[in-house]
Structure formats: structure tokens, C-alpha cells
Design a protein around this motif. Structure first.
Motif, short mmCIF file in Angstrom:
data_model
loop_
_atom_site.label_atom_id
_atom_site.label_comp_id
_atom_site.label_asym_id
_atom_site.label_seq_id
_atom_site.Cartn_x
_atom_site.Cartn_y
_atom_site.Cartn_z
N SER A 176 0.83 -1.22 0.00
CA SER A 176 0.00 0.00 0.00
C SER A 176 0.86 1.27 0.00
CB SER A 176 -0.96 0.01 1.19
OG SER A 176 -0.22 -0.09 2.39
N LEU A 177 2.18 1.12 0.09
CA LEU A 177 3.07 2.29 0.06
C LEU A 177 3.39 2.73 -1.36
CD1 LEU A 177 5.54 1.14 2.86
CD2 LEU A 177 4.13 3.20 2.94
N GLU A 178 3.00 1.93 -2.35
CA GLU A 178 3.32 2.27 -3.75
C GLU A 178 2.74 3.64 -4.15
OE1 GLU A 178 1.99 -0.46 -6.79
OE2 GLU A 178 3.34 0.47 -8.27
N GLY A 179 3.49 4.36 -4.97
CA GLY A 179 3.03 5.68 -5.43
C GLY A 179 3.23 6.70 -4.32
N VAL A 180 2.25 7.58 -4.16
CA VAL A 180 2.35 8.61 -3.13
C VAL A 180 1.47 8.19 -1.95
CG1 VAL A 180 2.11 11.08 -2.66
CG2 VAL A 180 2.68 10.31 -4.97
N VAL A 221 12.46 2.21 -3.88
CA VAL A 221 11.94 1.31 -4.91
C VAL A 221 12.04 -0.12 -4.38
CG1 VAL A 221 12.12 0.66 -7.34
CG2 VAL A 221 12.96 2.90 -6.61
N ILE A 222 10.89 -0.78 -4.31
CA ILE A 222 10.82 -2.12 -3.71
C ILE A 222 10.13 -3.06 -4.70
CG2 ILE A 222 9.90 -3.47 -1.75
CD1 ILE A 222 11.97 -1.37 -0.83
N MET A 277 7.79 -1.36 -7.27
CA MET A 277 6.93 -0.29 -6.75
C MET A 277 7.82 0.92 -6.47
SD MET A 277 4.74 -2.14 -3.79
CE MET A 277 6.04 -1.93 -2.61
N VAL A 278 7.51 2.04 -7.10
CA VAL A 278 8.21 3.27 -6.76
C VAL A 278 7.38 3.97 -5.71
CG1 VAL A 278 9.12 5.46 -7.62
CG2 VAL A 278 9.15 3.44 -9.10
N CYS A 279 7.97 4.21 -4.54
CA CYS A 279 7.25 4.85 -3.44
C CYS A 279 7.80 6.26 -3.28
CB CYS A 279 7.46 4.07 -2.15
SG CYS A 279 7.11 2.31 -2.33
N VAL A 280 6.93 7.24 -3.27
CA VAL A 280 7.34 8.65 -3.18
C VAL A 280 6.74 9.21 -1.90
CG1 VAL A 280 7.36 10.88 -4.35
CG2 VAL A 280 7.21 8.77 -5.71
#
Ligand SMILES: NC(=O)c1ccc[n+]([C@@H]2O[C@H](COP(=O)([O-])OP(=O)(O)OC[C@H]3O[C@@H](n4cnc5c(N)ncnc54)[C@H](O)[C@@H]3O)[C@@H](O)[C@H]2O)c1
Ligand SMILES: [Fe+2]
Length: 384
Positions: A120-124, A152-153, A162-165
Motif C-alpha cells: 500500500s506504500l506504492e506511489g504517493v 523502490v521495492i 513499486m516506486v514509493c514517493v
């Protein structure tokens, strides 16, 4: 138009900068660290160069060294377990992007447990609290994860990166010590350095770029062009290593705040689906992506040609654009980056799945030229 700029609270640079670590820990009043690193860095004595400083100062720590390159959701979950067992109140990340990104995931979830599924951390993600404080010591000169708000995970279940910002994940302190990079093998020096060059170029021409980010990215391009061949060919030359250590950080200061483009969008699925090292994926795509983006960024390519020393008086804009593209391709060649996807085991039938993820990647919308899935397929095919 409002521009936001987020940086570390404090950062240190220069060969031997790790010696500042005990002072930093004591000044912030931290009690016990979880050291996040990987087995290679333990084996080759790189982590020890930092641990020696902690030991000499009597600073308590536990070690979590199960990070794998292109780290996974499982790595982060296991690290959270290690952090709780250690009862750590801060994290020291020693490594490349993989160790630093894992540390960010651990730190975020420790203080925002509602995201403990990780995916659920993916994106913003809408985290409310800052990560557990992180002190990051990069050992590669590439990702700049020590100063970015991204991590990035790999989601193993869905085979995607997944890129997490998240501004809450930025390390409080970055210690950029080139001596930690002397042992980086030639191939990794080249690929991680070309990752930094890709950050600098994509960050320079990305849609949200502005005067402040431009100032950093054009300097980073000039420095990486100058110092990367030295770092690759003379691994213990402080000029090349420190030049690259600082340059990749400068590139990160800006791209973290303005975003990237379709090169990173296309590179991420190559790592997720084919385990290609991140820097190799970025670099192999760069000449083709630069040529694709040229119509949207001609004036900036003239500046890139100048920064790389290949602009000549009297050149037309188109000639300068071509000189910039050719010089970046040349840099990739001389540091030994492969030129074709087939050399990485990627086949024509793999392209549709790669393109499907690339068009949906968080980095792709930042691309200066509008890009379709068909364009992405054509770009992959052009370097098959
Ligand atoms: N957070 C960000 O903003 C950001 C930006 C770009 C990339 N990334 C991510 O970072 C990851 C890649 O990180 P990376 O390219 O730094 O590589 P890495 O951290 O995966 O390390 C690659 C290998 O190099 C070894 N290594 C690292 N430093 C060494 C040294 N000094 N001496 C000897 N061996 C050493 C490691 O043990 C590892 O086996 C990818 O997952 C990528 O998606 C993150
Ligand atoms: Fe990158």
C-alpha cells in the motif's frame, strides 16, 4: 505555480566523512541503531569501515544484512522484525540504493504501522509520521537514495517494481564518503554511475524542471561526464571517486524534487521481470530515449552538449542535439555498458509485458515528450 524543494537536514561530504558519524549520533541523542546493509558489503569489509567508527565510540547497534539487490517486500518485512527486536530508535543504512531503500521502507512502517502490508506504500502514500531517523552512507555513486524522497521495492507477488514517493522517508543525515566506494568493482562503478547520469539528464528535461533543479542537474551532467571514466579506470583515485560521489548526490537533490521520465519507467520492469541491475537498465536505454525526447528538449540538449565539452562554435541546434546524444552514447560505450537488450537475455516476445508496466510506471508521466505504449514498444525494439 509553487515549487517544493526537500533536502536532508544535514549532509557531510569528502573522503573519510564517515568519521563524523559518532558526533552526529551523539548530537541527535540517538540510543541504538539498526544497521541495514547487505551480505556483500559485510564480506568485503565496506560495512566494517563504518562499524569500526561505531565500535570506537561505544554506540550500540544490531545488524540486518539480508538486503538483496533490487530489494523485495519480504526484505522490508524482515527488516521491520529486526528493527523491533533490536528496539532501535534510529537506522544506519550502509550500501547502495538497495540497502538505503530497504532502510526507508523499514523506517516508514515502524512509525506508520498501518502500512505494514508494504504494497500500500506504492506511489504517493499518505503516511502521517516521519520515518524512524535514518543516517545514510552510500557505497555506490548512483542512486542518491541518501537524499531522495523515493524508494523502490520489488513486489514479488505481482513481479513489479513499486516506486514509493514520500517526503517522510528522506534520511535525516547523509554521509557521502568516497572511501566507501573504492572497492566498488569496475562494472558496478560504470552502471551505477550511468544511473546517476540518467537521473541528471531525465531530471534536467523532465516536465516539472525549473531554474533551481536545472542548476543542479546541469552541474551533475558536467561532473559525471568528467569523473565517471576516472572512477571506472582508476578505482582508488580520490578525484574520480569523490567527484562521482558528489555528482550523483547533486543529481539526486534535484530529481528527487522534480521527477524523472520514461527511461526510468522502462528500466524498472527490466529489473522486476528480468533482474537486470538498475544502472545497466537505465544506461542501455538512455541513448534511444534521449533521441526520442530530443524534439521536446532541444535547447536543453545544447546545454548538455556544452556541459560534456562537445559543443563547437557555429553549430546549429540540431547539430548540438546530435552531439549531445552521441557523446552520452559514447560515454556508455567507453565505460563498458552493453548496447543491446539481447545481451541481457531479453527477447522480442518479452517486450509487450515490459511495455505494459513501463506505461504505468510512476516515473513515465514526468517525460517531457508525450509517450504512448506503442512508442515504448518501438523504443525497446530499437535496441533489441
Ligand atoms: N531511492 C531512489 O531514489 C533510487 C533511485 C535510483 C535507483 N534506486 C534503486 O536502487 C537499487 C539499486 O541500487 P545500486 O545501484 O546502488 O546497487 P545495489 O545497492 O543493489 O548494490 C549492487 C551490488 O553492489 C555491491 N556493492 C555496493 N557497494 C559496494 C562497494 N563499495 N564495494 C563492493 N561492492 C559493493 C552490493 O553488495 C550489491 O551486491 C535499485 O533497486 C533501484 O531501483 C533507488
Ligand atoms: Fe535510477
Amino acid at each position: 505555480m509553487v515549487n517544493r524543494f526537500i533536502l536532508n537536514e544535514v549532509s557531510y561530504f569528502g573522503p573519510g566523512a564517515r568519521k563524523e558519524l559518532p558526533n552526529v549520533v551523539n548530537r541527535f541523542g540517538y540510543k541504538k541503531a539498526l544497521v541495514v546493509t547487505d551480505k556483500g558489503l559485510m564480506k568485503f569489509g565496506v560495512a566494517k569501515m563504518v562499524l569500526d567508527e561505531l565500535d570506537a565510540a561505544g554506540i550500540a547497534y544490531d545488524i540486518f544484512d539480508d538486503v538483496k539487490p533490487n530489494p523485495t517486500v519480504t526484505n522490508v518485512k524482515e527488516g521491520i522484525g529486526a528493527c523491533k527486536t533490536a528496539e532501535a530508535d534510529f537506522i544506519i543504512a550502509i550500501g547502495g540504493g538497495s540497502a538505503m531503500d530497504t532502510a526507508k521502507g523499514i523506517g516508514i512502517v515502524c512509525n506508520n504501522p498501518e502500512f505494514s502490508d508494504i504494497v500500500s506504500l506504492e506511489g504517493v502514500a499518505d503516511t502521517k509520521k516521519k520515518s524512524l531517523p535514518i543516517i545514510a552512507l552510500p557505497t555506490t555513486a548512483g542512486t542518491a537514495a541518501e537524499t531522495t524522497i523515493n524508494y523502490v521495492i520489488v513486489d514479488e507477488e505481482n513481479q513489479k517494481k513499486m516506486v514509493c514517493v514520500d517526503p517522510n522517508d528522506i534520511p535525516a543525515v547523509a554521509i557521502v564518503d568516497a572511501e566507501l566506494m573504492y572497492s566498488l568493482p569496475k562494472g558496478l562503478t560504470a552502471s551505477t554511475g550511468m544511473d546517476a547520469m540518467t537521473h541528471a539528464i531525465e531530471g534536467y528535461i523532465t516536465k516539472a524542471a525549473w531554474e533551481m533543479s536545472d542548476m543542479f542537474e546541469i552541474k551533475a551532467i558536467e561532473m559525471i561526464h568528467k569523473y565517471l571514466p576516472i572512477a571506472v579506470n582508476e578505482p582508488e583515485n580520490p578525484e574520480g571517486r569523490n567527484g562521482m560521489a558528489v555528482a550523483q548526490y547533486i543529481a539526486g537533490m534535484a530529481f528527487s524534487n522534480v521527477g524523472l521520465g520514461v527511461d526510468h519507467g522502462m528500466a524498472h520492469p527490466m529489473s522486476a521481470l528480468h533482474d537486470v541491475p538498475h544502472g545497466v537498465a537505465c544506461a542501455i536505454l538512455l541513448p534511444a530515449v534521449m533521441r526520442f525526447n530530443a524534439p521536446a528538449a532541444k535547447e536543453k540538449y545544447v546545454e548538455i552538449a556544452k556541459a560534456c565539452g562537445v559543443y563547437k562554435d557555429g553549430m546549429t541546434v540540431d547539430q548540438a542535439v546530435e552531439a549531445a546524444c552521441e557523446e552520452i552514447a559514447n560515454l556508455s560505450r567507453i565505460v563498458g555498458i552493453p548496447a543491446h537488450l539481447s545481451e541481457l537475455g531479453i527477447k522480442e516476445e518479452d517486450i509487450p509485458a515490459l511495455a505494459e508496466q513501463a506505461i504505468n510506471d510512476v516515473c513515465t508521466p514526468g517525460n517531457p515528450r508525450e509517450v504512448t505504449k506503442e512508442d515504448i514498444i518501438a523504443l525497446y525494439k530499437s535496441i533489441l
